[in-house]
Design an enzyme around this catalytic site. Structure first.
Site, PDB file in Angstrom:
ATOM      1  N   TYR A   1       4.893  -5.907  -6.893  1.00 12.71           N
ATOM      2  CA  TYR A   1       4.445  -5.629  -5.519  1.00 12.71           C
ATOM      3  C   TYR A   1       3.747  -4.257  -5.532  1.00 12.71           C
ATOM      4  O   TYR A   1       4.128  -3.344  -4.813  1.00 12.71           O
ATOM      5  CB  TYR A   1       5.610  -5.608  -4.519  1.00 12.71           C
ATOM      6  CG  TYR A   1       6.533  -6.799  -4.619  1.00 12.71           C
ATOM      7  CD1 TYR A   1       6.325  -7.912  -3.816  1.00 12.71           C
ATOM      8  CD2 TYR A   1       7.610  -6.803  -5.509  1.00 12.71           C
ATOM      9  CE1 TYR A   1       7.176  -9.010  -3.892  1.00 12.71           C
ATOM     10  CE2 TYR A   1       8.460  -7.890  -5.602  1.00 12.71           C
ATOM     11  CZ  TYR A   1       8.246  -8.986  -4.791  1.00 12.71           C
ATOM     12  OH  TYR A   1       9.089 -10.060  -4.878  1.00 12.71           O
TER      13      TYR A   1
ATOM     14  N   CYS B   1      11.638  -1.014   2.131  1.00  5.87           N
ATOM     15  CA  CYS B   1      11.389  -0.547   3.496  1.00  5.87           C
ATOM     16  C   CYS B   1      12.318  -1.247   4.472  1.00  5.87           C
ATOM     17  O   CYS B   1      12.165  -1.121   5.682  1.00  5.87           O
ATOM     18  CB  CYS B   1       9.925  -0.787   3.873  1.00  5.87           C
ATOM     19  SG  CYS B   1       9.423  -2.505   3.689  1.00  5.87           S
TER      20      CYS B   1
HETATM   21  N1  SAH Z   1       3.969  -0.131  -4.137  1.00  7.65           N
HETATM   22  C1  SAH Z   1       2.854  -0.011  -3.228  1.00  7.65           C
HETATM   23  C2  SAH Z   1       2.807  -1.083  -2.137  1.00  7.65           C
HETATM   24  C3  SAH Z   1       4.097  -1.556  -1.570  1.00  7.65           C
HETATM   25  S1  SAH Z   1       3.940  -2.512  -0.098  1.00  7.65           S
HETATM   26  C4  SAH Z   1       2.801   1.379  -2.645  1.00  7.65           C
HETATM   27  O1  SAH Z   1       3.769   2.142  -2.755  1.00  7.65           O
HETATM   28  O2  SAH Z   1       1.764   1.750  -2.085  1.00  7.65           O
HETATM   29  C5  SAH Z   1       4.341  -4.141  -0.663  1.00  7.65           C
HETATM   30  C6  SAH Z   1       3.196  -4.857  -1.336  1.00  7.65           C
HETATM   31  O3  SAH Z   1       3.634  -6.154  -1.711  1.00  7.65           O
HETATM   32  C7  SAH Z   1       1.972  -5.074  -0.469  1.00  7.65           C
HETATM   33  O4  SAH Z   1       0.855  -4.530  -1.129  1.00  7.65           O
HETATM   34  C8  SAH Z   1       1.848  -6.604  -0.349  1.00  7.65           C
HETATM   35  O5  SAH Z   1       0.520  -7.059  -0.322  1.00  7.65           O
HETATM   36  C9  SAH Z   1       2.548  -7.063  -1.596  1.00  7.65           C
HETATM   37  N2  SAH Z   1       3.132  -8.422  -1.586  1.00  7.65           N
HETATM   38  C10 SAH Z   1       3.643  -9.120  -0.551  1.00  7.65           C
HETATM   39  N3  SAH Z   1       4.154 -10.291  -0.964  1.00  7.65           N
HETATM   40  C11 SAH Z   1       3.965 -10.355  -2.304  1.00  7.65           C
HETATM   41  C12 SAH Z   1       4.301 -11.315  -3.302  1.00  7.65           C
HETATM   42  N4  SAH Z   1       4.925 -12.444  -3.002  1.00  7.65           N
HETATM   43  N5  SAH Z   1       3.977 -11.042  -4.574  1.00  7.65           N
HETATM   44  C13 SAH Z   1       3.343  -9.887  -4.910  1.00  7.65           C
HETATM   45  N6  SAH Z   1       3.018  -8.946  -4.009  1.00  7.65           N
HETATM   46  C14 SAH Z   1       3.311  -9.163  -2.715  1.00  7.65           C
END
Ligand code: SAH
Length: 444
Positions: free
Chosen positions: A302, A398
């Protein structure tokens, strides 16, 4: 009598055994409230009178706090906000995770918990024939005019005010969402906290922006930090702020900012953490729990635009990142290039599909970092993570409710949560971010 708090900070009480949510009321207070909505299992109410006030109750600094939906906790001292957030995490670990022995540290708050946001997104609209720009009143789509937002970087505030002034002066047609007519829908402003670089994005209902030249010239003359003026075109009847198409009106198509010494390029569409000071605090906590020596293989699941992956990359031999949004992975790859990191591999996909494939392909990370959205990881991602057998798993969350649920799942599969560090990324709002450290239990 208010006996607890909901996840958004609203007070919760019981009347004859029935749960009532009272925004702006504080645990321990006796209040009089008027019920406004009754559902099957709970009711909502508005605060009418505080019979006995909590000693930590304070006067909100923002004059429109009670109308605006943006902040939920300004009526509490900052110290009390932090205590309340920690309590919420403890409650979740106890109630959902069934764990009473987890060390949950005091929340890392900000020294100066105001003006922390690096991104402003302000809708334009009409009230009684007058063009306004501000925020949607809590729970509605009515725009309240606003001059200043106290959690917003002051440069962003100034830029929003300038766009508003120019829109009025040049009589740029303001968008009317009911009639779907007019031009200017939103203004978005982003400021790089470390670089000071500023981007202004004018979101318009169509290609044509009247008085474009004059508008841009005046913005450039009055905002010295400006590096980029963009137009984004959004002709849909939607609450989504940005449309697909953006074009440069003046300057660059990106601005830059840094987290630690890692540089990021930010475009109108890029996801970038909104509180840069606390993002560093959060990521430094990830670094501490990851305990990297430079030899390790790391997965960042993610990963968004790769911020954590790149932050850890200097101390790792190889880093893998997976993320569902293709544009974010595009940004992540560009940011890896910008920082001359070629040992970082990014893939577009669902973590619950890509992680099991990486497991099958024999990828065996020493450390896995996950940073899922509010719904948490779920079994497929966690099973793959456990299958890879890392020494440590660092979980950035979060939503401590799903973190606690996933902690229970991991515990049953041999990964014990050792400590949790909450970080206050969004002062005055109900949100709390956590970093949890999991280690593989020794097999006897
Ligand atoms: N680590 C990053 C973003 C975290 S937010 C930072 O600190 O900036 C969570 C992220 O998970 C988002 O970018 C969202 O698009 C992604 N996401 C949501 N569902 C997902 C899934 N099933 N598989 C992979 N990524 C996903």
């Amino acid at each position: 009598m208010i006996t607890g708090h909901a996840h958004d900070g609203a007070g919760v009480g019981k009347v004859e055994g029935f749960t009532v949510f009272v925004p702006l009321a504080v645990q321990g207070e006796t209040v009089r409230a008027r019920i406004t909505q009754v559902k099957k299992t709970y009711a909502k109410a508005v605060l009418e009178e505080i019979v006995s006030a909590h000693p930590d109750r304070t006067r909100p600094l923002c004059p429109v706090y009670e109308q605006c939906g943006g902040c939920q906790l300004q009526h509490l001292s900052y110290e009390m906000q932090l205590k309340q957030k920690r309590q919420q995490v403890m409650d979740h670990f106890m109630r959902i995770g069934g764990m009473t022995d987890v060390v949950i540290h005091p929340v890392l708050g900000m020294d100066e918990p105001w003006r922390y946001r690096n991104k402003a997104q302000v809708p334009f609209g009409w009230i009684n024939g007058r063009a306004v720009a501000g925020f949607y009143a809590s729970g509605s789509h009515e725009i309240v005019d606003m001059e200043s937002c106290l959690i917003q970087h002051s440069a962003n505030d100034q830029a929003v005010a300038k766009v508003k002034e120019l829109a009025r002066k040049l009589k740029i047609p303001i968008y009317d969402e009911v009639k779907h007519r007019g031009v200017l829908r939103h203004v978005m402003v982003r400021t790089g906290y470390h670089t000071g670089e500023m981007m202004v994005v004018l979101v318009t209902n169509g290609e044509h922006l009247p008085h474009k030249k004059e508008l841009v010239r005046e913005l450039v003359d009055s905002l010295p930090q400006l590096k980029s003026v963009m137009q984004n075109i959004n002709t849909k009847r939607t609450n989504v702020v940005l449309g697909e198409k953006s074009r440069v009106l003046w300057g660059e198509n990106v601005i830059h900012d840094k987290i630690g010494d890692v540089v990021f390029a930010i475009s109108p569409h890029s996801f970038f953490q909104v509180n840069p000071v606390q993002t560093k605090v959060l990521y430094d906590q990830v670094v501490r729990y990851a305990q990297l020596s430079g030899e390790e293989t790391v997965i960042d699941a993610y990963c968004g635009i790769g911020t954590i992956a790149l932050y850890l990359a200097k101390k790792a031999r190889r880093v893998y990142g997976v993320e569902i949004v293709p544009q974010a992975i595009q940004d992540a790859k560009e940011n890896a290039g910008l920082n001359h990191m070629n040992h970082v591999h990014f893939e577009v996909g669902r973590a619950e599909e890509v992680m099991p494939r990486w497991l099958r392909e024999g990828i065996r990370p020493d450390v896995i970092v996950v940073d899922p959205p509010r719904k948490g990881c779920g079994p497929a991602t966690l099973d793959a993570a456990v299958g890879m057998g890392p020494e440590r798993l660092v979980y950035v969350s979060c939503n401590s409710a799903t973190l606690a649920r996933d902690a229970k799942y991991l515990k049953e599969r041999g990964y014990q949560v050792t400590e949790v560090q909450p970080v206050d990324m969004f002062p005055h709002t109900g949100h709390v971010e956590c970093v949890a450290c999991f280690v593989k239990k020794e097999e006897n």
